[in-house]
Design an enzyme around this catalytic site. Structure first.
Site, PDB file in Angstrom:
ATOM      1  N   GLU A 215       0.850  -1.319   0.043  1.00 54.76           N
ATOM      2  CA  GLU A 215      -0.005  -0.009   0.069  1.00 54.76           C
ATOM      3  C   GLU A 215       0.954   1.186   0.284  1.00 54.76           C
ATOM      4  OE1 GLU A 215      -2.865  -0.097   3.389  1.00 54.76           O
ATOM      5  OE2 GLU A 215      -3.301  -2.332   2.757  1.00 54.76           O
ATOM      6  N   CYS A 241       3.184   8.443   1.411  1.00 54.86           N
ATOM      7  CA  CYS A 241       3.624   7.552   2.394  1.00 54.86           C
ATOM      8  C   CYS A 241       3.983   6.183   1.650  1.00 54.86           C
ATOM      9  CB  CYS A 241       2.862   7.158   3.405  1.00 54.86           C
ATOM     10  SG  CYS A 241       2.890   6.063   4.543  1.00 54.86           S
ATOM     11  N   CYS A 248       4.972  -7.237   7.485  1.00 52.42           N
ATOM     12  CA  CYS A 248       5.972  -6.875   8.280  1.00 52.42           C
ATOM     13  C   CYS A 248       6.282  -8.041   9.419  1.00 52.42           C
ATOM     14  CB  CYS A 248       5.779  -5.664   8.983  1.00 52.42           C
ATOM     15  SG  CYS A 248       6.988  -4.949  10.104  1.00 52.42           S
ATOM     16  N   CYS A 252       3.715  -5.535  15.652  1.00 50.11           N
ATOM     17  CA  CYS A 252       2.954  -4.744  16.541  1.00 50.11           C
ATOM     18  C   CYS A 252       1.517  -5.078  16.558  1.00 50.11           C
ATOM     19  CB  CYS A 252       3.310  -3.078  16.207  1.00 50.11           C
ATOM     20  SG  CYS A 252       5.025  -2.896  15.897  1.00 50.11           S
ATOM     21  N   CYS A 255      -1.370  -2.507  14.726  1.00 48.80           N
ATOM     22  CA  CYS A 255      -0.835  -2.525  13.545  1.00 48.80           C
ATOM     23  C   CYS A 255      -1.482  -3.447  12.311  1.00 48.80           C
ATOM     24  CB  CYS A 255       0.558  -2.333  13.133  1.00 48.80           C
ATOM     25  SG  CYS A 255       1.199  -1.865  11.388  1.00 48.80           S
ATOM     26  N   GLY A 298       5.679  -2.441   6.445  1.00 48.86           N
ATOM     27  CA  GLY A 298       7.127  -3.068   6.426  1.00 48.86           C
ATOM     28  C   GLY A 298       8.059  -2.301   7.393  1.00 48.86           C
ATOM     29  N   GLU A 299       9.156  -2.648   7.448  1.00 43.04           N
ATOM     30  CA  GLU A 299      10.183  -2.082   8.532  1.00 43.04           C
ATOM     31  C   GLU A 299      11.345  -1.732   7.648  1.00 43.04           C
ATOM     32  OE1 GLU A 299      11.006  -0.926  11.576  1.00 43.04           O
ATOM     33  OE2 GLU A 299      13.049  -0.560  10.477  1.00 43.04           O
ATOM     34  N   SER A 330      11.059   5.787   8.897  1.00 45.05           N
ATOM     35  CA  SER A 330      10.486   5.553  10.140  1.00 45.05           C
ATOM     36  C   SER A 330      10.953   4.102  10.523  1.00 45.05           C
ATOM     37  CB  SER A 330       9.131   5.610  10.191  1.00 45.05           C
ATOM     38  OG  SER A 330       8.585   5.228  11.833  1.00 45.05           O
ATOM     39  N   LEU A 354       8.324   4.816  18.941  1.00 50.20           N
ATOM     40  CA  LEU A 354       8.697   4.284  20.248  1.00 50.20           C
ATOM     41  C   LEU A 354       7.501   3.643  20.800  1.00 50.20           C
ATOM     42  CD1 LEU A 354      11.093   4.584  22.287  1.00 50.20           C
ATOM     43  CD2 LEU A 354      10.163   6.533  23.144  1.00 50.20           C
ATOM     44  N   HIS A 355       6.199   4.473  21.018  1.00 54.53           N
ATOM     45  CA  HIS A 355       5.033   3.837  21.638  1.00 54.53           C
ATOM     46  C   HIS A 355       4.806   3.520  22.914  1.00 54.53           C
ATOM     47  CE1 HIS A 355       4.422   3.944  17.468  1.00 54.53           C
ATOM     48  NE2 HIS A 355       4.901   2.875  17.270  1.00 54.53           N
ATOM     49  N   ASN A 429      -5.217   4.651  15.041  1.00 59.43           N
ATOM     50  CA  ASN A 429      -6.252   4.447  14.184  1.00 59.43           C
ATOM     51  C   ASN A 429      -6.733   3.055  14.332  1.00 59.43           C
ATOM     52  OD1 ASN A 429      -6.310   6.471  12.076  1.00 59.43           O
ATOM     53  ND2 ASN A 429      -4.271   5.799  11.512  1.00 59.43           N
ATOM     54  N   CYS A 472      -1.852   1.688   7.602  1.00 61.67           N
ATOM     55  CA  CYS A 472      -1.417   0.971   6.636  1.00 61.67           C
ATOM     56  C   CYS A 472      -1.154  -0.550   6.661  1.00 61.67           C
ATOM     57  CB  CYS A 472       0.208   1.256   6.356  1.00 61.67           C
ATOM     58  SG  CYS A 472       0.419   2.110   4.741  1.00 61.67           S
TER      59      CYS A 472
HETATM   60  N1  SAH Z   1       7.488  -0.172  10.525  1.00 63.57           N
HETATM   61  C1  SAH Z   1       8.061   1.400  10.588  1.00 63.57           C
HETATM   62  C2  SAH Z   1       7.359   2.224   9.595  1.00 63.57           C
HETATM   63  C3  SAH Z   1       5.884   1.788   9.171  1.00 63.57           C
HETATM   64  S1  SAH Z   1       4.887   1.854  10.044  1.00 63.57           S
HETATM   65  C4  SAH Z   1       7.728   1.688  11.992  1.00 63.57           C
HETATM   66  O1  SAH Z   1       6.996   0.964  12.696  1.00 63.57           O
HETATM   67  O2  SAH Z   1       8.187   2.709  12.133  1.00 63.57           O
HETATM   68  C5  SAH Z   1       4.717   3.639  10.416  1.00 63.57           C
HETATM   69  C6  SAH Z   1       4.152   4.380  11.516  1.00 63.57           C
HETATM   70  O3  SAH Z   1       2.648   3.858  11.513  1.00 63.57           O
HETATM   71  C7  SAH Z   1       4.643   3.658  12.889  1.00 63.57           C
HETATM   72  O4  SAH Z   1       4.889   4.702  13.702  1.00 63.57           O
HETATM   73  C8  SAH Z   1       3.484   2.642  13.301  1.00 63.57           C
HETATM   74  O5  SAH Z   1       3.808   2.554  14.803  1.00 63.57           O
HETATM   75  C9  SAH Z   1       2.280   3.515  12.981  1.00 63.57           C
HETATM   76  N2  SAH Z   1       1.144   2.930  13.007  1.00 63.57           N
HETATM   77  C10 SAH Z   1       0.812   1.661  12.862  1.00 63.57           C
HETATM   78  N3  SAH Z   1      -0.541   1.143  13.164  1.00 63.57           N
HETATM   79  C11 SAH Z   1      -1.017   2.398  13.583  1.00 63.57           C
HETATM   80  C12 SAH Z   1      -2.358   2.517  14.103  1.00 63.57           C
HETATM   81  N4  SAH Z   1      -3.340   1.415  14.130  1.00 63.57           N
HETATM   82  N5  SAH Z   1      -2.528   3.982  14.294  1.00 63.57           N
HETATM   83  C13 SAH Z   1      -1.773   4.825  14.528  1.00 63.57           C
HETATM   84  N6  SAH Z   1      -0.394   4.430  14.035  1.00 63.57           N
HETATM   85  C14 SAH Z   1      -0.115   3.557  13.439  1.00 63.57           C
HETATM   86 FE1  SF4 Z   2       5.301  -2.444  13.571  1.00 67.35          FE
HETATM   87 FE2  SF4 Z   2       5.726  -0.626  11.783  1.00 67.35          FE
HETATM   88 FE3  SF4 Z   2       6.087  -3.412  11.293  1.00 67.35          FE
HETATM   89 FE4  SF4 Z   2       3.388  -2.117  11.808  1.00 67.35          FE
HETATM   90  S1  SF4 Z   2       4.930  -1.885   9.913  1.00 67.35           S
HETATM   91  S2  SF4 Z   2       4.090  -4.139  12.583  1.00 67.35           S
HETATM   92  S3  SF4 Z   2       4.305  -0.524  13.257  1.00 67.35           S
HETATM   93  S4  SF4 Z   2       7.101  -2.153  12.569  1.00 67.35           S
END
Ligand code: SAH
Ligand code: SF4
Length: 526
Positions: A215, A241, A248, A252, A255, A298-299, A330, A354-355, A429, A472
């Site tokens: 996406e 974006c 990924c 998390c 996500c 993805g990371e 990121s 960070l979260h 989200n 995403c």
């Molecule tokens: N994997 C990388 C980059 C992609 S995710 C990372 O985690 O940094 C990009 C951002 O979207 C991250 O900060 C992630 O924590 C955030 N994100 C993922 N799911 C989300 C959600 N449900 N609500 C808000 N932000 C979210």
């Molecule tokens: Fe976590 Fe970023 Fe991967 Fe989603 S895309 S699982 S926020 S590391």
């Protein structure tokens, strides 16, 4: 906007004021694009977001009430999204509901949804847009072609955004045929575009050659027409974006991409072609991509070689020509990747997801923390900021009752105080299959005030495109179909159990899921 300023996010940076898209002819989408309107345009829903008055965040949430129990739209036998006017059927290789579920990890109830078994291979021919510096020249020389052909090809790829060899108008037919034999002119297809926020957000599901789904999200920030004597006038910005991987491995639990699990790394061309597609859609209106953020699926730091190649291409004036300052990458905290970037010097702005500032909680919210804990991640980011002189952004998704307490605000402020750092608070989200909801606006505002009071810069970011499945991975997840109810219930139970233990202060004893352990060991190899 009645004097309110809305902060963009989660994929956006700096000040922006959102105007009324429907009034702005520049925001019309090129007619060739296949668009489904989701629910956003039809309902005329306003922009979700946080309001700011006089440059200070108030945290007053104007968006729809977050509902993380929003049902995943079921898919029918063809994979087409039911209920929403989807444009094309899902690819034949889109995964079935239970395909490849990771039996070892109950939080991956959708399983390997962004990919099927056949979707783990990159395309056979390399994408023309992703060639390393000098590779095109070398190929042309081997073909007995004059050197100036390289410029002609680059112009077609990056100025005309050519997607087929027929569009290489300045080349002889024989060379076009040879290019087709050697390279893929385009590595992605636009499978579905969903528009939301009254046209300000366009979310695209891309189909890759091997059936993998990724996406990208295009966010428009119209120019501010009148800024007043003491305020600068801001130009229109169009931020894209993009994804760096299909799925990924990090997983998390808030996500949508994390729930899908890992598919494969994207090739360099698959990364930059997301940009070419969006640029091509904007071009008829004379508009351009102004910012690129690696905040899609993805990371990025677990596919760092390709991401660095992609950034080099995007910043090359002979190719896309985007200033490196307009690129944000990121990471969820891949420490060897951050350290490698520090050695390379400033390539782009670094953002760290960070979260949570406390290890037990971060073990659950960002499972990678079990390998690289908070202190190591922040130390690497701090060293990066000092070495490059560039401020690091910290993303902090606000989850009600989980990471939004006064204790968390204090821990965050203590962790980052004195650093060249800025925190972006993003209300979660809504995504399917989590037991959680976004923190309410007044909690977000209090949290922000507490962190700010302790001397750390904070911005509250707007949620964009909630009506298009803003998080995403959500469109790809919807294609994967709804997993069986017991699996979903089990996932929720596991997440609740893990987070309750974390809130009592216990660190996770769980080992990393197999695919994450594999990805981490690759990451450590850098
Ligand atoms: N994997 C990388 C980059 C992609 S995710 C990372 O985690 O940094 C990009 C951002 O979207 C991250 O900060 C992630 O924590 C955030 N994100 C993922 N799911 C989300 C959600 N449900 N609500 C808000 N932000 C979210
Ligand atoms: Fe976590 Fe970023 Fe991967 Fe989603 S895309 S699982 S926020 S590391």
């Amino acid at each position: 906007m009645n004097g309110y300023r809305m902060r963009p996010g989660p994929c956006e940076w700096g000040d922006s004021e959102l105007g009324r898209a429907e009034d702005d002819p520049r925001l019309r989408i090129a007619p060739a694009v296949r668009v489904s309107d989701g629910n956003g345009l039809a309902s005329g829903r306003g922009h979700p977001g946080f309001l700011e008055v006089g440059g200070r965040d108030l945290g007053a949430y104007s968006g729809p009430a977050c509902d993380n129990r929003r049902p995943v739209i079921p898919t029918d036998a063809t994979g087409e999204t039911a209920g929403a006017p989807s444009v094309t059927p899902a690819p034949k290789s889109a995964p079935s509901r239970a395909a490849g579920r990771d039996a070892g990890d109950p939080t991956r109830v959708r399983g390997r949804a962004a990919h099927s078994d056949t979707a783990r291979r990159p395309p056979a021919r390399p994408g023309l847009s992703g060639l390393a510096d000098g590779a095109l020249e070398a190929w042309l020389e081997a073909e007995g072609q004059p050197a100036y052909r390289a410029r002609q090809i680059r112009d077609a790829v990056w100025r005309q955004h050519a997607q087929t060899s027929e569009e290489l108008l300045t080349l002889p037919a024989a060379l076009r045929t040879r290019i087709d034999e050697a390279f893929a002119m385009d590595t992605i297809a636009e499978d579905e575009v969903k528009v939301s926020d009254n046209g300000l957000t366009e979310k695209t599901l891309h189909l890759l050659a091997d059936g993998a789904l990724i996406e990208s999200v295009l966010m428009h920030y119209p120019a501010r027409g009148f800024a007043g004597p003491s305020r600068p006038i801001h130009r229109e910005r169009n931020t894209l974006c993009i994804s760096s991987q299909a799925g990924c491995a990090v997983g998390c639990p808030f996500c949508a991409t994390g729930e899908l699990g890992f598919g494969r790394d994207l090739e360099t061309a698959e990364i930059v072609d997301q940009v070419r597609h969006a640029a091509r859609r904007l071009a008829p209106a004379g508009r351009h991509i102004t910012n690129v953020v690696f905040m899609g699926m993805g990371e990025p730091l677990l596919n760092l070689d390709r991401v660095l190649e992609a950034v080099a291409i995007l910043s090359d004036p002979r190719q896309f020509g985007l200033g490196a300052r307009h690129v944000v990458v990121s990471t969820s905290g891949v420490v060897p990747g951050i350290r490698r970037l520090t050695k390379l010097g400033p390539q782009f702005t670094l953002a760290v997801s960070l979260h949570a500032a406390r290890d037990p909680l971060r073990d659950v919210l960002v499972p990678l923390n079990r390998r690289w804990p908070v202190a190591e991640v922040v130390a690497a980011a701090r060293d990066h900021a000092v070495a490059t002189g560039r401020r690091v952004s910290y993303e902090y998704v606000m989850i009600s009752g989980v990471n939004d307490t006064d204790l968390d605000a204090d821990a965050l402020a203590t962790l980052l105080r004195g650093d060249l750092a800025h925190v972006n608070l993003i209300p979660m989200n809504p995504v399917a299959h989590t037991p959680w909801q976004a923190s309410p606006p007044d909690r977000v505002a209090q949290f922000a005030a507490q962190v700010r009071h302790r001397g750390v810069g904070v911005t509250v970011r707007a949620n964009r495109g909630q009506d298009a499945g803003a998080a995403c991975g959500q469109l790809a997840a919807d294609r994967a179909g709804e997993p069986p109810a017991p699996a979903v219930a089990h996932r929720r139970e596991v997440i609740v159990r893990q987070s309750e233990a974390a809130l009592r202060g216990s660190r996770s004893l769980d080992s990393l899921p197999a695919d994450l352990a594999q990805a981490v060991s690759n990451g450590e190899g850098h």
